[in-house]
Design an enzyme around this catalytic site. Structure first.
Site, mmCIF file in Angstrom:
data_model
loop_
_atom_site.group_PDB
_atom_site.id
_atom_site.type_symbol
_atom_site.label_atom_id
_atom_site.label_comp_id
_atom_site.label_asym_id
_atom_site.label_seq_id
_atom_site.Cartn_x
_atom_site.Cartn_y
_atom_site.Cartn_z
ATOM 1 N NE ARG A 21 -17.087 -4.731 -4.610
ATOM 2 C CZ ARG A 21 -16.431 -4.206 -5.628
ATOM 3 N NH1 ARG A 21 -16.339 -4.832 -6.812
ATOM 4 N NH2 ARG A 21 -15.454 -3.606 -5.239
ATOM 5 C CG ASN A 53 -18.653 3.001 -16.210
ATOM 6 O OD1 ASN A 53 -18.651 4.056 -15.640
ATOM 7 N ND2 ASN A 53 -17.823 2.021 -15.779
ATOM 8 C CB SER A 136 2.799 0.969 -12.242
ATOM 9 O OG SER A 136 1.227 0.912 -12.142
ATOM 10 C CG HIS A 141 -8.781 -0.765 -13.798
ATOM 11 N ND1 HIS A 141 -8.863 -2.154 -14.399
ATOM 12 C CD2 HIS A 141 -10.029 -0.446 -13.369
ATOM 13 C CE1 HIS A 141 -10.219 -2.448 -14.513
ATOM 14 N NE2 HIS A 141 -10.836 -1.779 -13.623
ATOM 15 C CD GLU A 184 -6.819 3.988 -14.958
ATOM 16 O OE1 GLU A 184 -7.737 4.747 -14.909
ATOM 17 O OE2 GLU A 184 -6.487 3.158 -14.200
ATOM 18 C CB SER A 188 -13.237 5.531 -13.726
ATOM 19 O OG SER A 188 -12.772 4.661 -12.929
ATOM 20 C CG ASP A 213 -6.837 2.158 -18.936
ATOM 21 O OD1 ASP A 213 -7.837 2.737 -19.194
ATOM 22 O OD2 ASP A 213 -7.121 0.926 -18.044
ATOM 23 C CG HIS A 216 -13.232 5.489 -17.061
ATOM 24 N ND1 HIS A 216 -14.227 5.103 -16.969
ATOM 25 C CD2 HIS A 216 -12.102 4.493 -16.663
ATOM 26 C CE1 HIS A 216 -14.433 3.926 -16.039
ATOM 27 N NE2 HIS A 216 -13.176 3.554 -15.872
ATOM 28 C CB THR A 244 -13.227 -0.520 -22.827
ATOM 29 O OG1 THR A 244 -14.148 -1.625 -22.674
ATOM 30 C CG2 THR A 244 -13.688 0.867 -22.280
ATOM 31 C CE LYS A 247 -15.407 0.289 -17.707
ATOM 32 N NZ LYS A 247 -14.173 0.442 -17.335
ATOM 33 C CB THR A 362 -13.823 0.604 -5.879
ATOM 34 O OG1 THR A 362 -14.194 -0.929 -5.930
ATOM 35 C CG2 THR A 362 -13.777 1.158 -7.275
HETATM 36 C C1 LIG Z 1 -13.463 -0.887 -16.649
HETATM 37 C C2 LIG Z 1 -11.959 -0.637 -16.939
HETATM 38 C C3 LIG Z 1 -11.012 -1.351 -17.489
HETATM 39 C C4 LIG Z 1 -11.497 -2.917 -17.932
HETATM 40 O O1 LIG Z 1 -12.296 -2.639 -19.255
HETATM 41 P P1 LIG Z 1 -13.639 -3.801 -19.634
HETATM 42 O O2 LIG Z 1 -13.696 -3.630 -21.001
HETATM 43 O O3 LIG Z 1 -14.600 -3.566 -18.573
HETATM 44 O O4 LIG Z 1 -13.088 -5.249 -19.340
HETATM 45 C C5 LIG Z 1 -9.718 -1.307 -17.681
HETATM 46 N N1 LIG Z 1 -9.364 -0.103 -17.195
HETATM 47 C C6 LIG Z 1 -10.041 0.885 -16.623
HETATM 48 C C7 LIG Z 1 -9.291 2.015 -16.056
HETATM 49 C C8 LIG Z 1 -11.466 0.479 -16.267
HETATM 50 O O5 LIG Z 1 -12.071 1.417 -15.729
#
Ligand SMILES: *Cc1c(COP(=O)(O)O)cnc(C)c1O
Length: 403
Positions: A21, A53, A136, A141, A184, A188, A213, A216, A244, A247, A362
């Protein structure tokens, strides 16, 4: 053993595979998103960011910046401690109330990052619930996986977005055993979306908790920007909603929302919450302003979806191979880590187009891709330039066209 040799050898292994990377050193320019200055080889170049993001450009929105400036002037830089020991600022409390209101839950709890929110909440709940079975999604993620592994609870993985496979696993488990389904909303890397209603139906049938989650999706889906569960009218069915602030809300930090007792439980037992200093008050104030703004501005979400649909259509017309996405994410398949990196390098060097290559781990090997995230602030002219640039690179590197 020579420890330094060991480190160097492991890094070289990544380089040989073409998935080492390299970070693009950017200087974002407040107020001119998606433009940024790229620092490389002692030079500075103007570029357009196509993989941020900061999905709605809120990281540079005047409403957010004003709130942060004012909070810095009032409260200073750091919070001054953990939440328990002098680090609970008025802005933290206001932000938690705002997030609970956004998700129409009793309560919310903020963390330093979304990663920490997932890690701490899943590890705490799944460790403390006696004999908990965690089911799960296969594409969850890293932060959820780490939380589940850390809990030492038994984990079963269901095929990605496959409700029948989820049901098979739940049906085979002891009906009296506590269960948690972790998934989720928007994934993403592929841009697909979970069937939230169907997953909740199955979870209810087997008396399992749901952990969703919405990282996104918050800010971007639903009439008030609470996520896909809001859009699909399923928000009330989720035990733990996680999101979050980094993003679409454009700042930094993470959170969970749910019942008063669930949040109180994680607040009281979650070591990643208890033993980590709280976010700066100005960050909380900026996030608060962002959540409030997006709640009231659905037209930003409409424009975002229009931009994503337009870019998908334009790539398709140009013969660029899209990975099917039903969301705001526009993934383009390259299918090779070295070519993916090369395409990305040449896009920024020759055309001032910045899109980071996405390689293993990833995404799966063989599905290396460029992941574009058009925002409401990318213009038609930006897209003209992008599509022409990508076409030029595809021709020159002889990359695979759309089937
Ligand atoms: C980016 C991400 C997280 C972590 O969130 P941050 O606020 O960046 O630490 C958690 N879950 C998913 C699916 C993500 O893409």
């Amino acid at each position: 053993m020579d420890y330094q040799d060991f480190f160097a050898d492991r890094v070289r292994a990544l380089q040989r595979e073409g998935r080492y990377r390299v970070f693009a050193e950017l200087e974002r320019q407040a107020g001119s998103f998606p433009r940024a200055t790229w620092h490389a080889d002692g030079k500075q170049t103007e570029i357009t960011v196509w993989c941020s993001n900061d999905y709605l450009g809120m990281g540079q929105h005047a409403v957010v910046l004003d709130a942060m400036h004012q909070a810095i002037d009032r409260c200073g830089a750091g919070a001054g401690g953990t939440r328990n020991i002098s680090g609970t600022n008025h802005f933290h409390v206001l932000l938690e109330r705002e997030l609970a209101d956004l998700h129409r839950t009793e309560s919310a709890l903020i963390f330093g990052s979304g990663w920490n929110a997932n890690m701490t909440t899943l590890s705490t709940i799944c460790k403390m619930l006696p004999d908990c079975l965690v089911v799960s999604d296969a594409k969850n993620h890293n932060s959820m996986i780490e939380g589940i592994v850390h809990s030492k609870a038994e984990k079963r993985v269901f095929k990605h977005n496959d409700v029948a496979d989820l049901e098979r696993i739940l049906a085979a488990a002891d009906p009296h055993r506590p269960k948690l389904v972790a998934f989720e909303s928007v994934y993403s890397m592929d841009g697909d979306i979970a069937p939230i209603k169907e997953i909740c139906d199955v979870a209810d049938q087997y008396n399992a908790m749901t952990f969703l989650d919405e990282v996104h999706a918050v800010g971007m889906y639903g009439l008030r920007g609470a996520g896909v569960a809001e859009r699909d009218d399923q928000m009330h069915r989720i035990t733990v909603i996680q999101g979050t602030l980094a993003k679409a809300f454009g700042v930094v930090g993470g959170y969970i929302a749910g019942s008063e007792v669930m949040c109180d439980f994680v607040r009281s037992y979650g070591t990643g919450f208890i033993f980590s200093s709280s976010m700066p008050p100005a960050v909380a104030a900026g996030a608060l302003a962002s959540v409030r703004h997006l709640k009231a501005h659905n037209e930003v979400r409409e424009r975002h979806q229009e931009r994503a649909a337009t870019l998908k259509r334009r790539f398709a017309e140009a013969g660029i191979p899209l990975i099917d996405s039903v969301s705001h994410i526009v993934p383009v398949l390259v299918g090779d880590p070295v070519l993916c990196k090369q395409a990305s390098d040449e896009l920024i060097e020759r055309h001032g187009v910045y899109v980071q290559p996405i390689n293993y781990p990833t995404v799966d090997r063989g599905t290396e891709r460029l992941r574009f995230t058009p925002t409401p602030l990318h213009t038609d002219a930006d897209m003209d330039h992008l599509v022409a640039s990508v076409q030029e690179i595809w021709r020159r590197l002889r990359l695979k066209a759309a089937a």
